[in-house]
Design a protein around this motif. Structure first.
Motif, mmCIF file in Angstrom:
data_model
loop_
_atom_site.group_PDB
_atom_site.id
_atom_site.type_symbol
_atom_site.label_atom_id
_atom_site.label_comp_id
_atom_site.label_asym_id
_atom_site.label_seq_id
_atom_site.Cartn_x
_atom_site.Cartn_y
_atom_site.Cartn_z
ATOM 1 N N LYS A 156 -7.647 -8.985 7.147
ATOM 2 C CA LYS A 156 -7.723 -8.417 8.502
ATOM 3 C C LYS A 156 -8.842 -7.381 8.580
ATOM 4 C CE LYS A 156 -4.926 -6.105 12.027
ATOM 5 N NZ LYS A 156 -3.631 -5.438 12.328
ATOM 6 N N SER A 157 -8.952 -6.543 7.533
ATOM 7 C CA SER A 157 -10.017 -5.537 7.494
ATOM 8 C C SER A 157 -11.389 -6.195 7.485
ATOM 9 C CB SER A 157 -9.852 -4.653 6.247
ATOM 10 O OG SER A 157 -10.973 -3.823 6.069
ATOM 11 N N LEU A 158 -11.510 -7.297 6.750
ATOM 12 C CA LEU A 158 -12.781 -8.022 6.688
ATOM 13 C C LEU A 158 -13.173 -8.553 8.058
ATOM 14 C CD1 LEU A 158 -15.056 -9.283 4.873
ATOM 15 C CD2 LEU A 158 -13.592 -11.297 4.683
ATOM 16 N N ALA A 159 -12.182 -9.045 8.807
ATOM 17 C CA ALA A 159 -12.462 -9.605 10.133
ATOM 18 C C ALA A 159 -12.811 -8.513 11.137
ATOM 19 C CB ALA A 159 -11.256 -10.403 10.617
ATOM 20 N N GLU A 160 -12.136 -7.354 11.044
ATOM 21 C CA GLU A 160 -12.305 -6.307 12.054
ATOM 22 C C GLU A 160 -13.405 -5.305 11.714
ATOM 23 O OE1 GLU A 160 -8.427 -4.594 12.404
ATOM 24 O OE2 GLU A 160 -7.578 -6.328 13.465
ATOM 25 N N ALA A 161 -13.593 -5.028 10.423
ATOM 26 C CA ALA A 161 -14.605 -4.034 10.029
ATOM 27 C C ALA A 161 -15.296 -4.472 8.749
ATOM 28 C CB ALA A 161 -13.940 -2.669 9.842
ATOM 29 N N PRO A 162 -16.073 -5.566 8.809
ATOM 30 C CA PRO A 162 -16.709 -6.101 7.594
ATOM 31 C C PRO A 162 -17.661 -5.119 6.938
ATOM 32 C CG PRO A 162 -17.600 -7.152 9.569
ATOM 33 C CD PRO A 162 -16.408 -6.369 10.003
ATOM 34 N N GLU A 163 -18.227 -4.188 7.732
ATOM 35 C CA GLU A 163 -19.180 -3.239 7.167
ATOM 36 C C GLU A 163 -18.534 -2.271 6.171
ATOM 37 O OE1 GLU A 163 -17.268 -1.273 10.648
ATOM 38 O OE2 GLU A 163 -18.104 -3.276 10.261
ATOM 39 N N LYS A 164 -17.218 -2.097 6.234
ATOM 40 C CA LYS A 164 -16.517 -1.217 5.284
ATOM 41 C C LYS A 164 -16.392 -1.862 3.901
ATOM 42 C CE LYS A 164 -13.711 1.348 8.643
ATOM 43 N NZ LYS A 164 -12.322 1.684 9.061
ATOM 44 N N ARG A 165 -16.465 -3.187 3.852
ATOM 45 C CA ARG A 165 -16.421 -3.953 2.595
ATOM 46 C C ARG A 165 -15.190 -3.594 1.741
ATOM 47 N NH1 ARG A 165 -20.680 -6.967 1.985
ATOM 48 N NH2 ARG A 165 -20.454 -7.267 -0.265
ATOM 49 N N GLU A 166 -14.081 -3.369 2.420
ATOM 50 C CA GLU A 166 -12.851 -2.998 1.705
ATOM 51 C C GLU A 166 -12.367 -4.129 0.807
ATOM 52 O OE1 GLU A 166 -10.014 -1.638 4.572
ATOM 53 O OE2 GLU A 166 -10.993 0.310 4.826
ATOM 54 N N ALA A 167 -12.512 -5.369 1.259
ATOM 55 C CA ALA A 167 -12.083 -6.511 0.439
ATOM 56 C C ALA A 167 -12.921 -6.595 -0.830
ATOM 57 C CB ALA A 167 -12.190 -7.808 1.247
ATOM 58 N N GLN A 168 -14.234 -6.411 -0.711
ATOM 59 C CA GLN A 168 -15.120 -6.465 -1.878
ATOM 60 C C GLN A 168 -14.821 -5.335 -2.859
ATOM 61 O OE1 GLN A 168 -16.143 -7.154 1.217
ATOM 62 N NE2 GLN A 168 -17.617 -8.842 1.200
ATOM 63 N N LYS A 169 -14.567 -4.141 -2.322
ATOM 64 C CA LYS A 169 -14.261 -3.003 -3.201
ATOM 65 C C LYS A 169 -12.947 -3.229 -3.951
ATOM 66 C CE LYS A 169 -16.765 0.345 -0.354
ATOM 67 N NZ LYS A 169 -16.646 1.459 0.627
ATOM 68 N N ALA A 170 -11.966 -3.814 -3.265
ATOM 69 C CA ALA A 170 -10.684 -4.117 -3.914
ATOM 70 C C ALA A 170 -10.874 -5.171 -4.996
ATOM 71 C CB ALA A 170 -9.665 -4.594 -2.879
ATOM 72 N N LEU A 171 -11.705 -6.166 -4.709
ATOM 73 C CA LEU A 171 -11.986 -7.221 -5.691
ATOM 74 C C LEU A 171 -12.661 -6.624 -6.924
ATOM 75 C CD1 LEU A 171 -12.136 -10.299 -6.378
ATOM 76 C CD2 LEU A 171 -14.370 -10.309 -5.253
ATOM 77 N N GLY A 172 -13.676 -5.797 -6.709
ATOM 78 C CA GLY A 172 -14.370 -5.156 -7.830
ATOM 79 C C GLY A 172 -13.437 -4.291 -8.656
ATOM 80 N N ARG A 173 -12.577 -3.543 -7.976
ATOM 81 C CA ARG A 173 -11.617 -2.670 -8.680
ATOM 82 C C ARG A 173 -10.651 -3.474 -9.531
ATOM 83 N NH1 ARG A 173 -8.670 -0.936 -4.424
ATOM 84 N NH2 ARG A 173 -7.084 -2.525 -4.826
ATOM 85 N N GLU A 174 -10.058 -4.481 -8.943
ATOM 86 C CA GLU A 174 -9.001 -5.235 -9.627
ATOM 87 C C GLU A 174 -9.538 -5.995 -10.833
ATOM 88 O OE1 GLU A 174 -5.601 -5.258 -8.879
ATOM 89 O OE2 GLU A 174 -6.195 -3.578 -7.608
ATOM 90 N N VAL A 175 -10.638 -6.720 -10.660
ATOM 91 C CA VAL A 175 -11.123 -7.581 -11.746
ATOM 92 C C VAL A 175 -11.780 -6.751 -12.852
ATOM 93 C CG1 VAL A 175 -12.434 -9.647 -12.333
ATOM 94 C CG2 VAL A 175 -11.498 -9.413 -10.046
ATOM 95 N N THR A 176 -12.527 -5.716 -12.478
ATOM 96 C CA THR A 176 -13.166 -4.878 -13.502
ATOM 97 C C THR A 176 -12.120 -4.147 -14.325
ATOM 98 O OG1 THR A 176 -15.068 -4.582 -12.026
ATOM 99 C CG2 THR A 176 -14.914 -3.112 -13.922
ATOM 100 N N THR A 177 -11.076 -3.626 -13.671
ATOM 101 C CA THR A 177 -9.995 -2.945 -14.391
ATOM 102 C C THR A 177 -9.272 -3.917 -15.308
ATOM 103 O OG1 THR A 177 -9.695 -1.395 -12.549
ATOM 104 C CG2 THR A 177 -7.883 -1.579 -14.119
ATOM 105 N N LEU A 178 -9.050 -5.122 -14.823
ATOM 106 C CA LEU A 178 -8.336 -6.135 -15.601
ATOM 107 C C LEU A 178 -9.095 -6.492 -16.876
ATOM 108 C CD1 LEU A 178 -5.758 -7.954 -15.237
ATOM 109 C CD2 LEU A 178 -7.283 -9.684 -14.303
ATOM 110 N N VAL A 179 -10.404 -6.669 -16.772
ATOM 111 C CA VAL A 179 -11.212 -7.146 -17.902
ATOM 112 C C VAL A 179 -11.680 -5.998 -18.800
ATOM 113 C CG1 VAL A 179 -13.342 -8.347 -18.551
ATOM 114 C CG2 VAL A 179 -11.925 -9.232 -16.682
ATOM 115 N N HIS A 180 -12.086 -4.881 -18.199
ATOM 116 C CA HIS A 180 -12.710 -3.806 -18.985
ATOM 117 C C HIS A 180 -11.905 -2.510 -19.032
ATOM 118 C CE1 HIS A 180 -16.334 -6.087 -19.712
ATOM 119 N NE2 HIS A 180 -16.489 -6.311 -18.426
#
Length: 419
Positions: free
Chosen positions: A283-307
């Motif tokens: 929903k955030s991506l659709a309404e405010a894509p410039e905030k890139r909240e989905a991308q930041k969450a993706l980076g946080r989750e996968v980087t924490t998981l692996v490293h």
């Protein structure tokens, strides 16, 4: 949701040999499952991450994953998904790579649980014990050439040619499944969609061997990017799980720069965020894509998981420093990560040097005249601080941990001065 429903929501079910039967088996109790990883390099890459995390999802659902490292099959070469023969590696190298991959898997799966701990196995242990006669009589007799030729992994290679070595790979992987089925009661094999032929061949070998219990196979899709470019590749090359080959900062950047068209699918594939959490990000991506909240969450989750969390926080720190231009707070180790791919210049000594001279020596400015103009016009920064004095001497106070000075000319042209 049960595990199969969760996989379906995430788009991770490509093919299942008997979904209804597998669901019933999963409901009975702990199901043992495996996925194979051949040591074709000294590190796994993010293309391998999807099957590893699928094993982890089964483990979180109460089942027991086996990560098979192909110390034996890695000496042969899998023809699946390839148009040409693999280069055979020396046995000593395969052994070294096998150990490294085992270590990587041990960081991503839980090997310390009491009820369903993950296990690693190496198929070299049983494949190296097979004699040629045993292999042909007890295993090979169960496969007709016509059956093998019909498999995509073989059929796709017939025109270009396939060696007997790679042609036999399917039988070796099938024997892996039979061996784990008989000795460890492993009933499910998972893999990428290119492994369907090998997986079903293993099930056929189990059936022909007279086993009464049923085996199952499940494949997950091979990932493609929305723009048609290959997943896991960047301008600088493959994204590896080894921090020495791809730094945590580079790893984080790959995920945080995901395209809007890819990011929601990748959140489903590569994170353990719930359906509700992903829907909020969608929903955030659709309404405010410039905030890139989905991308930041993706980076946080996968980087924490692996490293790990510390590496994730360091990657964010480097990212924010580069964005703001405030570089003086970075450590030397963080500079090594963040400036790995920028041009660098090795200073000949530790003496103070005039800024104009250094700009020319390091080929940042083409001439002294241009260098003086760049400095006077405010186009040059030292460690994020603008310098407009052409007489400025770069010295010890400018060197970060006595190792680096970061010079920026214009908005984006960085050069790393090394000492």
């Amino acid at each position: 949701m049960n595990i199969l429903q969760d996989l379906e929501f995430r788009g991770l079910l490509n093919q299942v040999t008997d979904q209804e039967g597998l669901q019933k088996e999963l409901e009975k109790g702990i199901v043992k499952l495996y996925c194979g990883f051949d040591p074709t390099a000294d590190s796994l890459h993010i293309g391998n991450l999807l099957p590893i995390l699928t094993l982890k999802r089964f483990q979180e659902a109460g089942h027991q994953p086996f990560a098979l490292v192909g110390g034996g099959t890695g000496l042969i070469g899998d023809p699946s998904g390839r148009q040409t023969e693999r280069t055979l590696n020396e046995a000593e190298i395969v052994v070294q790579w096998t150990d490294k991959i085992k270590n990587q898997l041990s960081r991503l799966l839980d090997f310390d649980r009491e009820t369903n701990p993950a296990k690693t196995v190496n198929n070299y242990e049983w494949l190296s014990q097979l004699t040629m006669i045993e292999f042909l009589r007890d295993v090979g007799k169960n496969f007709s050439v016509n059956y093998m030729l019909a498999k995509d992994s073989v059929d796709s290679r017939l025109e270009a040619g396939i060696s007997f070595t790679e042609f036999s790979y399917m039988i070796l992987q099938s024997y892996d499944f039979l061996n784990l089925f008989q000795k460890e009661n492993v009933k499910l094999q998972i893999g990428g969609s290119d492994q369907w032929g090998n997986i079903t061949a293993g099930m056929e070998l189990i059936r022909r061997s007279g086993e009464e219990e049923k085996a199952f196979g499940l494949t997950i899709p091979l990932i493609t990017k929305a723009d048609g470019t290959k997943f896991g590749k960047t301008a600088s090359g493959t994204i590896w799980l080894d921090a020495e080959k791809t730094t945590p900062y580079e790893f984080y950047q790959f995920w945080v720069n995901a395209a809007d068209a890819d990011v929601i699918n990748w959140l489903k594939y590569f994170t353990f965020l719930s359906k509700e959490e992903i829907e909020i990000l969608e929903k955030s991506l659709a309404e405010a894509p410039e905030k890139r909240e989905a991308q930041k969450a993706l980076g946080r989750e996968v980087t924490t998981l692996v490293h790990g969390e510390a590496a994730y926080k360091q990657a964010v720190k480097i990212t924010e420093a580069l964005f703001s231009g405030n570089l003086s707070d970075l450590t030397a180790a963080e500079i090594e990560q963040g400036f790995k791919d920028v041009p660098s210049f090795m200073a000949s000594n530790m003496e103070d040097v005039n800024i104009v001279d250094l700009l020319v020596d390091a080929k940042i400015s083409p001439s002294k005249r241009q260098a003086r103009e760049d400095v006077t016009n405010g186009a040059v920064s030292i460690n994020g601080e603008r310098v407009q004095d052409t007489g400025y001497m770069i010295g010890e106070n400018d060197r970060i941990e006595n190792k680096f000075v970061i010079i920026r000319r214009g908005k984006k042209k960085y050069t790393l001065i090394r000492y």
